[in-house]
Scaffold this motif. Sequence first.
Motif, PDB file in Angstrom:
ATOM      1  N   ASN A 133       0.838  -1.188   0.000  1.00 48.03           N
ATOM      2  CA  ASN A 133       0.000   0.000   0.000  1.00 48.03           C
ATOM      3  C   ASN A 133       0.878   1.245   0.000  1.00 48.03           C
ATOM      4  N   THR A 152       2.034   7.600   2.919  1.00 48.50           N
ATOM      5  CA  THR A 152       2.098   9.048   2.763  1.00 48.50           C
ATOM      6  C   THR A 152       2.430   9.724   4.077  1.00 48.50           C
ATOM      7  N   THR A 208       4.878  10.650  -0.773  1.00 46.99           N
ATOM      8  CA  THR A 208       4.254   9.329  -0.805  1.00 46.99           C
ATOM      9  C   THR A 208       5.220   8.339  -1.444  1.00 46.99           C
ATOM     10  N   ILE A 220       0.653   4.822  10.730  1.00 48.34           N
ATOM     11  CA  ILE A 220      -0.356   4.994   9.680  1.00 48.34           C
ATOM     12  C   ILE A 220      -0.099   6.310   8.962  1.00 48.34           C
ATOM     13  N   GLN A 239      -4.192   9.788   5.384  1.00 44.54           N
ATOM     14  CA  GLN A 239      -5.253   9.161   4.599  1.00 44.54           C
ATOM     15  C   GLN A 239      -6.038  10.222   3.817  1.00 44.54           C
ATOM     16  N   ASN A 240      -6.912   9.759   2.940  1.00 46.72           N
ATOM     17  CA  ASN A 240      -7.692  10.710   2.133  1.00 46.72           C
ATOM     18  C   ASN A 240      -8.990  11.138   2.814  1.00 46.72           C
ATOM     19  N   SER A 241      -9.267  10.587   4.001  1.00 46.50           N
ATOM     20  CA  SER A 241     -10.434  11.026   4.763  1.00 46.50           C
ATOM     21  C   SER A 241     -10.292  10.582   6.209  1.00 46.50           C
ATOM     22  N   ASN A 261     -11.557   6.961   6.625  1.00 44.77           N
ATOM     23  CA  ASN A 261     -10.561   5.941   6.260  1.00 44.77           C
ATOM     24  C   ASN A 261      -9.541   5.753   7.371  1.00 44.77           C
ATOM     25  N   MET A 262      -9.136   6.857   7.997  1.00 44.95           N
ATOM     26  CA  MET A 262      -8.187   6.758   9.104  1.00 44.95           C
ATOM     27  C   MET A 262      -8.775   5.924  10.247  1.00 44.95           C
ATOM     28  N   GLN A 279      -8.899   2.253   9.375  1.00 44.82           N
ATOM     29  CA  GLN A 279      -7.557   1.666   9.452  1.00 44.82           C
ATOM     30  C   GLN A 279      -7.185   1.366  10.895  1.00 44.82           C
TER      31      GLN A 279
END
Length: 370
Positions: free
Chosen positions: A17, A20, A25, A137, A140-142, A145-146, A149
């Motif tokens: 995966n 970032t 990234t 971690i 993330q893009n939101s 999502n965080m 995860q």
Amino acid sequence: MEIKQIILRHLKIELLNPFTTSVGTEYDKDFILVEVQSKSGLSGWAESVSILHPIYNEETVQTNWHMMSDHLIPKLYEGPIEHPDVVSDRFRSIRGNFNAKSALEGAIWDLYAREQDLPLAKALGGKKDKIEVGISIGIQNSVRNMLVQIEKYLEEGYKRVKVKIKPEWDIEIIKAIRNEFPHIQLMADANCAYTLDDIEHLQALDEYDLMMIEQPFEHDDIYDHSKLQSKLKTPICLDESIHTVEDARKAIELGSCKIINLKIGRVGGLTESKKIHDLCKQHEVPVWCGGMLEAGVGRAHNIAITTLSNFSLPGDTAPSSHYWKQDIIEPEVTMKNGFIHVPNRPGIGYEPNQKLIDELTLQQKVFPNH
């Protein structure tokens, strides 16, 4: 030990995966795998943690290859090596280049432990038979999502969660995590994304009971961190600023941090890591082992150093399957209930998968010891 030859291999391995941080990234990992072969027929192994671009520090895969080939390997061949501690002294006249130095020294340590028929952890003075594992971690893009995860990793047993932050992805994300998971061990890693102008903003983190905030200011700063720590209840952890035991001493005396992240490659090797560990233990400053997206050989070195007594906080040494479809060692690093069990076989305790290494190798060069 008598070195017969040293082999450098440039490998490229794809991450499962993308990862970032505030500085960029990563989708795959280029690194140098070092093999030191002795006249006894044994080999010691280590990795350089440098990447292709100088965004974590000034070193890269290409500069490491040059430094090892043209400067450091000739230094190793100047005379016999009775103990790995000799290596850092032999490299002392060469400034910086900590990642390159660490890769060669680490392979010497692995070879030494194998020749002594000792696990590397024991050769370093480690006592633990298992180590706690945390997870890092990326951004993330939101927020959703965080949170998803984090829930997944907690179910897998990880003992601590570290999240990357940067301006406009910090207070609100930490607040959301705390609302969802009020009792987890949580830390924030800023990767140098803030300045003194952000002190008041960072003070808002004190509300969320973080274990620490890692490296909020510049990669080479110690002094300004002391100003911030005096204004924060949250402990500061220094990472990029610490390259030597002298850096650690100054940071502790200035009150720049209350915790130190020890990365073997960043400080030039296992010998310097032990010195920093011992100094921090003397001053009751806990340390933990950070990660640099190492493949299995580098991961094994991290496991070994984490067995020292003052590594009292969960590190970033997650199992192989978190990063790679297939790792370059056998067996792969595994985790059970948030712990990695320390191998008791000689050296790093894992064997390189030569077939896979050959498939991943982009470039190779042999340096005989004439």
